[in-house]
Design an enzyme around this catalytic site. Sequence first.
Site, mmCIF file in Angstrom:
data_model
loop_
_atom_site.group_PDB
_atom_site.id
_atom_site.type_symbol
_atom_site.label_atom_id
_atom_site.label_comp_id
_atom_site.label_asym_id
_atom_site.label_seq_id
_atom_site.Cartn_x
_atom_site.Cartn_y
_atom_site.Cartn_z
ATOM 1 N N HIS A 56 0.844 -1.208 0.000
ATOM 2 C CA HIS A 56 0.000 0.000 0.000
ATOM 3 C C HIS A 56 0.875 1.253 0.000
ATOM 4 O O HIS A 56 0.666 2.178 -0.805
ATOM 5 C CB HIS A 56 -0.914 -0.020 1.233
ATOM 6 C CG HIS A 56 -1.783 1.185 1.373
ATOM 7 N ND1 HIS A 56 -3.115 1.180 1.050
ATOM 8 C CD2 HIS A 56 -1.517 2.445 1.820
ATOM 9 C CE1 HIS A 56 -3.629 2.374 1.272
ATOM 10 N NE2 HIS A 56 -2.669 3.159 1.749
ATOM 11 N N GLU A 57 1.863 1.288 0.900
ATOM 12 C CA GLU A 57 2.731 2.459 0.991
ATOM 13 C C GLU A 57 3.656 2.580 -0.224
ATOM 14 O O GLU A 57 3.882 3.676 -0.735
ATOM 15 C CB GLU A 57 3.556 2.411 2.284
ATOM 16 C CG GLU A 57 2.741 2.618 3.545
ATOM 17 C CD GLU A 57 2.040 3.962 3.578
ATOM 18 O OE1 GLU A 57 2.571 4.931 3.000
ATOM 19 O OE2 GLU A 57 0.956 4.044 4.177
ATOM 20 N N HIS B 275 1.952 4.247 -3.106
ATOM 21 C CA HIS B 275 1.921 5.716 -3.026
ATOM 22 C C HIS B 275 3.217 6.301 -3.569
ATOM 23 O O HIS B 275 3.205 7.240 -4.373
ATOM 24 C CB HIS B 275 1.743 6.154 -1.564
ATOM 25 C CG HIS B 275 0.372 5.958 -1.009
ATOM 26 N ND1 HIS B 275 -0.775 6.302 -1.680
ATOM 27 C CD2 HIS B 275 -0.032 5.453 0.185
ATOM 28 C CE1 HIS B 275 -1.827 6.026 -0.933
ATOM 29 N NE2 HIS B 275 -1.404 5.495 0.200
#
Length: 219
Positions: free
Chosen positions: A26-27, A30
């Site tokens: 998820h990170e 980004h």
Amino acid sequence: MFANELSTTQFIAIAIVPTLFGIVVHEVAHGWMANRLGDPTAAMLGRLTLNPIKHIDPVGTILVPLILIFTVGFAFGWAKPVPIDWRNLRHPRRDSAWVAAAGPGANFLMAIGWGMIGKLATLLPAGGENIALPLVYMSMFGMFINILLMVFNLIPLPPTDGGRIATSLLPPPLGRALSRVEPFGIAILLVLLLTGVLWRVITPFISAILQLIQRLLGG
């Protein structure tokens, strides 16, 4: 989840990999999207890697998930946020929405991936139960945790990804007004979580997305 079928040790064994990868990817998503759109901050700091050591937050990645597993039989957590300098984005207002959406989008793709792993596990030949059953449990949890991360992060309340998307897409006056909620966002979400309101709101979305993925995979 699986509270009546697995011991705590077994649950930790099937939950740790999906949870860790769910929050790490998820990170990374980004940072990857920010790098594509003009901000190399995460790349320069070595955060565009799947090495979990680079992303571990002692509280959110280790302590909170373990406490939840031993108290409520559930795992949830977060990684260290990937650093992003929004000023470097080529079109800051528009691109910030894409950067924010990349994390939940990655969780959706991972949920599909875990579903595919579960499907393949059921096709293992006879005698492979010792491998197939743990994989099935792990894939089920992998789908669930990634959908949960996706839905939770799309709540349109800063500082979530959904909040950032909303502030980017709303007319500037409304976006600025919503952004002023950010200092209180975590406290609001915590109250909603502890009172059960948050679960009642997001559970239908989690169920709908899970059913969608199952239909896509022919389940």
